[in-house]
Design a protein around this motif. Structure first.
Motif, PDB file in Angstrom:
ATOM      1  N   ARG A 275       1.183  -1.164   0.121  1.00  0.00           N
ATOM      2  CA  ARG A 275      -0.238   0.062   0.285  1.00  0.00           C
ATOM      3  C   ARG A 275       0.707   1.017  -0.119  1.00  0.00           C
ATOM      4  N   PRO A 276       0.200   2.335  -0.353  1.00  0.00           N
ATOM      5  CA  PRO A 276       1.468   4.098  -0.097  1.00  0.00           C
ATOM      6  C   PRO A 276       1.241   3.445   1.173  1.00  0.00           C
ATOM      7  N   LYS A 277       2.614   4.858   1.708  1.00  0.00           N
ATOM      8  CA  LYS A 277       2.811   5.002   2.767  1.00  0.00           C
ATOM      9  C   LYS A 277       2.751   6.020   2.846  1.00  0.00           C
ATOM     10  N   GLN A 278       2.736   6.415   3.729  1.00  0.00           N
ATOM     11  CA  GLN A 278       3.349   8.183   4.480  1.00  0.00           C
ATOM     12  C   GLN A 278       4.562   8.452   4.496  1.00  0.00           C
ATOM     13  N   ALA A 279       4.498   9.407   4.161  1.00  0.00           N
ATOM     14  CA  ALA A 279       6.616   9.477   4.434  1.00  0.00           C
ATOM     15  C   ALA A 279       5.977  11.140   4.931  1.00  0.00           C
ATOM     16  N   GLU A 280       7.322  11.737   5.979  1.00  0.00           N
ATOM     17  CA  GLU A 280       6.632  13.236   6.224  1.00  0.00           C
ATOM     18  C   GLU A 280       6.383  14.296   4.752  1.00  0.00           C
ATOM     19  N   GLU A 281       7.697  13.917   4.233  1.00  0.00           N
ATOM     20  CA  GLU A 281       6.758  14.779   3.011  1.00  0.00           C
ATOM     21  C   GLU A 281       6.181  14.759   2.108  1.00  0.00           C
ATOM     22  N   ARG A 282       5.144  13.610   1.705  1.00  0.00           N
ATOM     23  CA  ARG A 282       4.515  13.024   1.336  1.00  0.00           C
ATOM     24  C   ARG A 282       4.028  11.982   1.275  1.00  0.00           C
ATOM     25  N   ILE A 283       2.832  11.479   0.404  1.00  0.00           N
ATOM     26  CA  ILE A 283       2.517   9.765   0.311  1.00  0.00           C
ATOM     27  C   ILE A 283       3.203   9.256  -0.111  1.00  0.00           C
ATOM     28  N   VAL A 284       3.740   8.165  -0.274  1.00  0.00           N
ATOM     29  CA  VAL A 284       4.656   7.767  -1.877  1.00  0.00           C
ATOM     30  C   VAL A 284       3.708   6.335  -1.506  1.00  0.00           C
ATOM     31  N   GLU A 285       3.481   6.198  -3.551  1.00  0.00           N
ATOM     32  CA  GLU A 285       2.382   5.067  -3.917  1.00  0.00           C
ATOM     33  C   GLU A 285       4.153   4.267  -4.831  1.00  0.00           C
ATOM     34  N   GLU A 378      15.755  10.897  -3.455  1.00  0.00           N
ATOM     35  CA  GLU A 378      14.451  11.806  -2.972  1.00  0.00           C
ATOM     36  C   GLU A 378      15.072  11.959  -1.235  1.00  0.00           C
ATOM     37  N   GLU A 379      14.626  13.207  -0.225  1.00  0.00           N
ATOM     38  CA  GLU A 379      14.841  13.433   0.681  1.00  0.00           C
ATOM     39  C   GLU A 379      13.777  12.776   1.339  1.00  0.00           C
ATOM     40  N   LEU A 380      13.620  11.152   1.866  1.00  0.00           N
ATOM     41  CA  LEU A 380      12.599  11.351   2.618  1.00  0.00           C
ATOM     42  C   LEU A 380      12.254  10.843   4.189  1.00  0.00           C
ATOM     43  N   HIS A 381      11.549  11.377   4.559  1.00  0.00           N
ATOM     44  CA  HIS A 381      12.113  10.698   6.228  1.00  0.00           C
ATOM     45  C   HIS A 381      10.124  10.059   6.470  1.00  0.00           C
ATOM     46  N   TYR A 382      10.249   8.359   6.215  1.00  0.00           N
ATOM     47  CA  TYR A 382       8.585   7.360   6.962  1.00  0.00           C
ATOM     48  C   TYR A 382       8.849   7.785   8.373  1.00  0.00           C
ATOM     49  N   LYS A 383       7.729   7.702   8.222  1.00  0.00           N
ATOM     50  CA  LYS A 383       7.185   8.324  10.175  1.00  0.00           C
ATOM     51  C   LYS A 383       7.062   7.453  10.476  1.00  0.00           C
ATOM     52  N   GLY A 384       8.512   7.959  11.551  1.00  0.00           N
ATOM     53  CA  GLY A 384       8.648   6.708  12.951  1.00  0.00           C
ATOM     54  C   GLY A 384       8.520   5.512  13.680  1.00  0.00           C
ATOM     55  N   ILE A 385       9.405   4.430  13.434  1.00  0.00           N
ATOM     56  CA  ILE A 385       8.320   2.716  14.214  1.00  0.00           C
ATOM     57  C   ILE A 385       8.265   2.880  15.632  1.00  0.00           C
ATOM     58  N   PRO A 386       7.523   3.438  16.101  1.00  0.00           N
ATOM     59  CA  PRO A 386       7.146   3.872  17.397  1.00  0.00           C
ATOM     60  C   PRO A 386       7.781   2.767  18.219  1.00  0.00           C
ATOM     61  N   SER A 387       7.953   3.476  19.628  1.00  0.00           N
ATOM     62  CA  SER A 387       8.168   2.407  20.745  1.00  0.00           C
ATOM     63  C   SER A 387       7.481   2.253  22.075  1.00  0.00           C
TER      64      SER A 387
END
Ligand code: G4P
Length: 524
Positions: A275-285, A378-387
């Protein structure tokens, strides 16, 4: 076009359960169907014994074996299936939480006699948070268990999700005859101990006299049950399942290879492809040409002669290729991988290319942290992995003053790997390690000594919970931190953490400081 087809045919998921419900057995049977293994029992070596043993070396030995089976990829009916294994031992629950960030759906295994148990509930909370589509497999129908209707109510209540049976059991325990498949409208009859399945019996409808012939006394009960299912539960809707609102339920016996094919055949039809994934910058397909992936797990090799680690990357978009430069976003440098690993069934092999949904094993000598991102540029940051708020705490102290540098480096690296969490008490500057189980303390102590040549000592601290705090009202936050100065800490990213020494203190704080938000996971 071929690229999109590759993505569409991928199903990446995890099987989760409370220990002993049958996760390992079901996984094994799925592999058997996929032709990935040929005999039952092959995955058992992967099983981490769930007894609360303190012999973690033994557990690590088993974990070592499990690198190869951490991800099990196989082909079934032109579908590429990737099963992500999750550790059974509850002290490694944090590992499981992280693995759940890399799957597109899950299968939850529930023991028909025990119903929903503690670990299942916890894991389900994570799925709900992420809106992960869930299928429930009620296992051990060959044993006497709860009434299916009661169980369904329990699932709804305890898992906090609507359910919709897509198969229904015909009796259970010694009298278990099989399941009626409501998704395909056919009947599978049960023979205990079978290692391979015969074809399901096709019947046009339940009025068929064949049903009476096959099921004898249970035929009428089945008709009644099926009518009731259709009457009580709304029609199964794909979208509700994909949004994580409704969980289809299957019944069976993994050990006896029963109800597994119904599950698998339905799974490949309804479970989502990447599925698409939310990065801090945008949604990545996933269908984007440019490659991106994130690290969700790092597996250290416990063998001192082979120190390197494997970082597990989930491909989010584009195609991964061997010997190609990719940008490591946090370090801002390019890395090339000459021997990335593919995981097919139980074999590890060098991988030439991988598609969204696939997991790539990257040999690592210390470049990666959990949550790191690789892209084509591309500078992408996927939302962190929660602790998650840990449940056990100890002060960690240096037991060898000459080795404080080694100790700090060791702590830093082990925390990057996600072994546990570290908090620095702002009042006394001492470091606190937070874990979900006793075992992690032993793992940390052993690894610090053997890998970093540093000796640590534990000192008790009486804490109930560590929770992350924030407020829109800056003054209120400053006031809270001043009043609770003794109980304030920073996590490894420098965020404010409140250390509550009892549930009463936490409740009081929540009641008295209404401008402060208390979070029990690090992602908010
Ligand atoms: P887990 O990974 O979720 O911890 O569970 P696992 O598959 O190891 O199964 C736990 C126990 O339940 C195993 O027995 C397994 O054989 C049994 N089991 C799994 N599925 C079924 C089923 O459909 N029916 C019945 N009756 N039992 C089932 P064990 O005695 O702990 O291990 P083993 O000695 O059989 O390996």
């Amino acid at each position: 076009m071929a690229f999109e087809k590759e993505i569409k045919r991928r199903r990446t998921f995890a099987v989760i359960s409370h220990p002993d419900a049958g996760k390992t057995t079901l996984t094994e049977k799925l592999l058997l169907f996929g032709g990935a293994i040929h005999i039952a029992g092959a995955v058992k070596s992967n099983k981490i014994k769930k007894t609360a043993t303190s012999d973690w070396m033994e557990i690590e030995k088993q974990r070592g074996i499990s690198v190869a089976t951490s991800v099990m990829g196989f082909e079934y009916k032109d579908t590429k299936i990737n099963i992500l294994d999750t550790p059974g031992h509850q002290d490694f629950a944090e590992d499981t939480f992280r693995t759940l960030t890399a799957v597109d759906s899950v299968i939850v295994v529930v023991d028909t006699a025990k119903g929903v148990e503690a670990q299942t509930r916890k894991l389900m909370n994570v799925c709900r948070m992420r809106k992960t589509p869930v299928i429930v497999f009620v296992n051990k129908m060959d044993r006497l268990g709860k009434d299916p209707w009661e169980l369904m109510d329990e699932l709804e209540k305890e898992l906090e999700i609507s359910v919709r049976p897509l198969s229904f059991p015909i009796s259970q325990g010694d009298g278990f005859k099989g399941v009626y498949n409501l998704f395909e409208n056919n009947l599978s009859l049960f023979e205990a101990g079978k290692q391979e399945l015969t074809e399901a019996t096709e019947i046009e409808n339940l009025d068929d006299p064949l049903v009476d012939e096959l099921l004898e006394d249970d035929a009428d009960q089945l008709r009644e049950d099926v009518e009731l299912v259709e009457g009580v539960y709304p029609e199964f809707e794909m979208d509700s399942y994909l949004n994580g609102e409704v969980a289809p339920v299957f019944f069976g016996s993994a050990l006896n290879n029963f109800g597994v094919r119904e599950l698998l055949d339905c799974f490949i039809k309804i479970a989502p492809s990447p599925r698409p994934k939310q990065a801090e910058e945008r949604i990545v397909e996933p269908t984007e040409d440019e490659f991106s992936a994130f690290i969700f797990k790092i597996h250290a090799n416990m063998d001192p002669n082979h120190r390197n680690r494997i970082a597990f990357a989930k491909v989010v978009s584009g195609k991964f290729e061997r010997n190609t430069n990719y940008k490591h976003i946090r370090l801002g440098k390019n890395l090339k991988f000459s021997s990335p690993t593919a995981f097919m069934a139980q074999k590890k092999s060098i991988l030439e290319e991988a598609y969204p949904g696939d997991i790539v094993g990257l040999p690592d000598s210390g470049n990666f942290k959990i949550g790191d991102v690789l892209t084509s540029g591309e500078e992408l940051h996927y939302k962190g992995i929660p602790s998650f708020s840990p449940e056990m705490f100890k002060y960690i102290e240096n037991a060898d003053p000459m080795k404080s540098k080694q100790l700090n480096k060791g702590i830093d690296q082990l925390m990057d790997e996600g072994v546990a969490q570290v908090f620095t008490n702002q009042f006394n500057g001492r470091k606190i390690i937070g874990t979900v189980g006793q075992l992690q303390f032993e793992v940390i102590e052993y690894r610090l000594l053997h890998e970093y040549n540093a000796k640590c000592r534990w000192e008790p601290i009486s804490l109930h919970k560590a929770c992350w705090i924030e407020s829109e009202d800056e003054a209120a936050l400053i006031d809270f931190k001043k009043r609770k100065a003794q109980y304030m800490a920073k996590d490894k990213h420098g965020r404010d953490v409140f250390l509550a020494d009892s549930s009463y203190v936490l409740q009081m704080a929540q009641g008295n400081f209404d401008k402060i938000k208390f979070h029990f996971t690090s992602e908010f």
